[in-house]
Design an enzyme around this catalytic site. Structure first.
Site, PDB file in Angstrom:
ATOM      1  N   CYS A   2       0.823  -1.213   0.000  1.00  0.00           N
ATOM      2  CA  CYS A   2       0.000   0.000   0.000  1.00  0.00           C
ATOM      3  C   CYS A   2       0.855   1.261   0.000  1.00  0.00           C
ATOM      4  CB  CYS A   2      -0.878   0.026   1.243  1.00  0.00           C
ATOM      5  SG  CYS A   2      -1.872  -1.444   1.422  1.00  0.00           S
ATOM      6  N   ARG A  27       4.733   0.675  -6.065  1.00  0.00           N
ATOM      7  CA  ARG A  27       4.615  -0.227  -4.933  1.00  0.00           C
ATOM      8  C   ARG A  27       3.608  -1.349  -5.207  1.00  0.00           C
ATOM      9  NH1 ARG A  27       6.611   2.174  -0.317  1.00  0.00           N
ATOM     10  NH2 ARG A  27       5.125   1.214   1.108  1.00  0.00           N
ATOM     11  N   GLY A 103      -0.160  -2.029   6.192  1.00  0.00           N
ATOM     12  CA  GLY A 103       0.300  -2.961   7.230  1.00  0.00           C
ATOM     13  C   GLY A 103      -0.811  -3.918   7.621  1.00  0.00           C
ATOM     14  N   GLU A 490       7.599 -13.937 -12.642  1.00  0.00           N
ATOM     15  CA  GLU A 490       6.919 -12.759 -12.088  1.00  0.00           C
ATOM     16  C   GLU A 490       6.468 -11.780 -13.170  1.00  0.00           C
ATOM     17  OE1 GLU A 490       9.049 -10.197  -9.345  1.00  0.00           O
ATOM     18  OE2 GLU A 490      10.949 -10.546 -10.360  1.00  0.00           O
TER      19      GLU A 490
HETATM   20  O1  M6R Z   1      13.409  -4.815  -1.175  1.00  0.00           O
HETATM   21  P1  M6R Z   1      13.942  -6.203  -1.034  1.00  0.00           P
HETATM   22  O2  M6R Z   1      15.219  -6.422  -1.763  1.00  0.00           O
HETATM   23  O3  M6R Z   1      14.043  -6.640   0.398  1.00  0.00           O
HETATM   24  O4  M6R Z   1      12.842  -7.115  -1.709  1.00  0.00           O
HETATM   25  C1  M6R Z   1      12.946  -8.502  -1.715  1.00  0.00           C
HETATM   26  C2  M6R Z   1      11.967  -9.132  -2.672  1.00  0.00           C
HETATM   27  O5  M6R Z   1      10.653  -8.806  -2.311  1.00  0.00           O
HETATM   28  C3  M6R Z   1      12.197  -8.699  -4.115  1.00  0.00           C
HETATM   29  O6  M6R Z   1      13.505  -8.961  -4.538  1.00  0.00           O
HETATM   30  C4  M6R Z   1      11.209  -9.439  -5.053  1.00  0.00           C
HETATM   31  O7  M6R Z   1      11.520 -10.801  -5.108  1.00  0.00           O
HETATM   32  C5  M6R Z   1      11.189  -8.835  -6.443  1.00  0.00           C
HETATM   33  N1  M6R Z   1       9.853  -8.941  -6.964  1.00  0.00           N
HETATM   34  C6  M6R Z   1      12.084  -9.496  -7.400  1.00  0.00           C
HETATM   35  O8  M6R Z   1      12.006  -8.957  -8.692  1.00  0.00           O
END
Ligand code: M6R
Length: 607
Positions: A2, A27, A103, A490
């Site tokens: 969000c 986001r 959240g 994805e």
């Molecule tokens: O912001 P972060 O690196 O902690 O995020 C981790 C994963 O959520 C992020 O890498 C996710 O897998 C992406 N969609 C990959 O493209």
């Protein structure tokens, strides 16, 4: 995840809020809404789908441009389906309060049951509607809204960033954070609250990073930050953001993802600047920390794949034993055998990933050294780690992580060289030759990317109809096989699995047939003969193969894709854009929403 923006100032507030929501679109969201007060009433307008649907509805609302205080929200469904009744803002039963929330309130069922007993009714399935009514309930005995707000938040368990509006005081906003990002922007005659800085960056660069357990009360002309526990004043030094919106625009590329893939040469050049000098690696952030006896790398998604790749370099060059863990598993391990000289390295592009942040906190409770590798300056992980290395990749807007992985890999390589020097586990000549290649890398990649893009486009047209894909690699290419598969699924929604090539014959090879292609990472290294054997085994089952190779590799495959030759582990820097571009082109060819894939959020701030 969000997105929230609240505005109190001198401009028409609703357009400011809509514009801010647009800059938070990265986001991920499935509905959106705004609230503003007019003529003694709170007006809430909500719509499912993209912001255009919300704007369409707002066009039919009168007086939208008259109000100078408003708040807005983009919702990524957690509690309840992505339908309008669950979209934010949510109002209290008496219609006096409206709230937006990012959240999860973990004890909302319990609170809801108590409120139902008191006669409250709920029109959504959200925890947010419960929270705003809990505030209304507290207000019956505590007319000062600030106190009622704080009392309700003290009852709530879980994670939240919230913004609250009251019809009685339409120029005032209240906001609070607990384990979810919320940033306060200080303007001139106007103030902002938002989930991320780009939401208000055109108006101000002066920000305060709210801490967990803080509340802010803001108007156009002032604000106060208070501790939730006792409403005492919290002290904060404002910070000035150096990057601008230009850095977050598409610069003529069709999608942010494509732009971010093409930024990787620059990311490497920037990452080396100031960190390499006279054949040595300078990581001053690590000087005060000991070289770990054992390193745990903890992360999610693409950042986890970076960690898996980095392990090879850290063990080989620095001789530091490394264990790489998925954050959502690490945080719930029944036995965590961390010892005094161990170090936990958390990797996160956003610095806000809930599981990674929780893992960091657990590591800190165990008293071990905790290091963060983050892209977003001032993020929760950056602030809570004992020391932080910034990857300096610049804002990554596309939901799929690309340049962030490249920057994480670079920093992991530099860490391995740095600790290798401190432990004397690597010769100076070896270090110099690695650094010489790293310094040439930006040019090598910048030259290679256009051709790689062309090849990715050709191959995507040929393979886009596949419903399944394997990605195979060995050694340090195995994490890249995992990353290639993650990117393909994805973005294009084609089912893809990454495997250590040697595992194929232990089960997965049963799936191979002419409709199930395999992407093989077959680089010119010591493991090549083994990889080639695995490739031949796939072909023997009529599986089609794309072989990603570099000079010196002679393999027979349906499609051979040549990438630049780079020595040893550094070859990964050429593999990464190839797998990214193949996924990008496949998804775009199939007409998918490349920058905002369905069901995904850029910053996963809930469990
Ligand atoms: O912001 P972060 O690196 O902690 O995020 C981790 C994963 O959520 C992020 O890498 C996710 O897998 C992406 N969609 C990959 O493209």
């Amino acid at each position: 995840m969000c997105g929230i923006i609240g505005y109190a100032g001198h401009r028409p507030a609703v357009p400011v809020v809509i514009e801010g929501l647009r800059r938070l679109e990265y986001r991920g969201y499935d509905s959106a809404g705004v609230a503003f007060a007019r003529q003694g009433h709170l007006h809430v307008v909500r719509a499912t789908g993209k912001l255009a649907a919300l704007e369409e509805k707002l066009a039919h609302e009168g007086g939208v441009t008259m109000t100078t205080c408003a708040m807005g929200h983009t919702r990524w469904a957690t509690h309840g389906a992505p339908v309008e009744r669950n979209a934010h803002p949510h109002c209290s039963n008496d219609g006096t309060l409206a709230m937006v929330h990012n959240g999860i309130i973990e004890n909302f069922q319990e609170i809801k049951a108590a409120l139902i007993d008191k006669g409250y009714v709920f029109s959504s399935e959200t925890d947010t509607e419960v929270l705003v009514n809990l505030i209304a309930e507290h207000r019956k005995t505590e007319p000062d809204l600030l106190h009622a707000f704080a009392a309700a938040l003290r009852e709530a368990r879980g994670a939240y960033a919230v913004c609250l509006m009251d019809k009685e005081n339409p120029g005032v906003l209240y906001a609070a954070r607990m384990s979810a990002p919320l940033i306060f922007g200080i303007g001139t005659g106007e103030n902002f609250i938002a989930s991320d800085i780009p939401a208000f960056l055109p108006y101000t660069r002066k920000v305060l990073f709210l801490e967990d357990g803080e509340i802010v009360r803001l108007t156009a002309s002032g604000f106060e930050v208070l501790q939730l526990a006792d409403l005492s004043l919290a002290t904060h030094e404002p910070q000035v953001i150096q990057w601008d919106m230009q850095a977050a625009q598409k610069s003529g590329y069709r999608h942010f993802m494509l732009k971010e893939i093409f930024e990787q040469p620059r990311v490497i050049a920037d990452g080396l600047t100031g960190r390499v000098s006279h054949g040595d690696v300078l990581l001053r952030e690590l000087d005060a920390l000991p070289v770990p006896r054992r390193l745990y790398i903890v992360a999610c998604g693409t950042s986890y794949h970076s960690g898996l790749w980095g392990r090879h370099l850290l063990e080989h060059w620095a001789k530091v034993p490394v264990q790489v863990e998925i954050a959502s598993e690490f945080r719930y391990r029944d036995t965590l055998l961390l010892e005094k000289d161990d170090m936990v390295l958390v990797i996160s592009q956003s610095g806000e990933t809930a599981d990674t942040l929780a893992a960091l906190r657990i590591a800190r409770e165990h008293g071990v050294h905790v290091l963060g590798l983050c892209n977003v300056v001032g993020s929760s992980i950056a602030r809570e780690a004992q020391a932080v290395l910034y990857t300096q990749a610049g804002p990554e807007i596309s939901v799929a992580s690309t340049k962030a992985m490249c920057s994480q890999m670079l920093m992991l390589a530099l860490m391995a060289l740095y600790w290798g020097r401190r432990k004397d586990s690597m010769t100076m000549e070896d270090r110099h030759s690695v650094l010489a290649v790293l310094e040439k890398l930006p040019n090598v990649l910048a030259e290679a990317l256009p051709e790689m893009h062309k090849r990715a486009r050709e191959l995507s047209r040929k393979y886009a109809q596949a419903r399944n894909f394997f990605y195979l690699g060995r050694g340090h290419c195995y994490p890249l096989a995992l990353e290639g598969a993650l990117k393909l699924k994805e973005l294009s929604y084609i089912h893809a699995e990454g495997y250590a090539a040697g595992e194929m014959k232990h089960g997965p090879i049963a799936l191979i047939d002419p409709t199930f292609p395999t992407f093989v990472l077959a680089l010119d290294d010591d493991l090549l003969p083994k990889v080639v054997s695995n490739l031949v085994e796939v072909q023997a089952r009529q599986g089609r193969v794309i072989a990603l190779v570099n000079d010196g590799v002679d393999v027979k495959a349906d499609d051979v894709w040549n990438i630049p030759s780079l020595p040893g582990f550094l070859a990964a820097f050429a593999v990464l854009p190839a797998v990214q571009l193949f996924s990008y082109e496949t998804a775009d060819y199939l007409g998918k929403d490349v920058d905002q894939p369905r069901n995904l959020a850029k910053s996963v701030t809930v469990e």
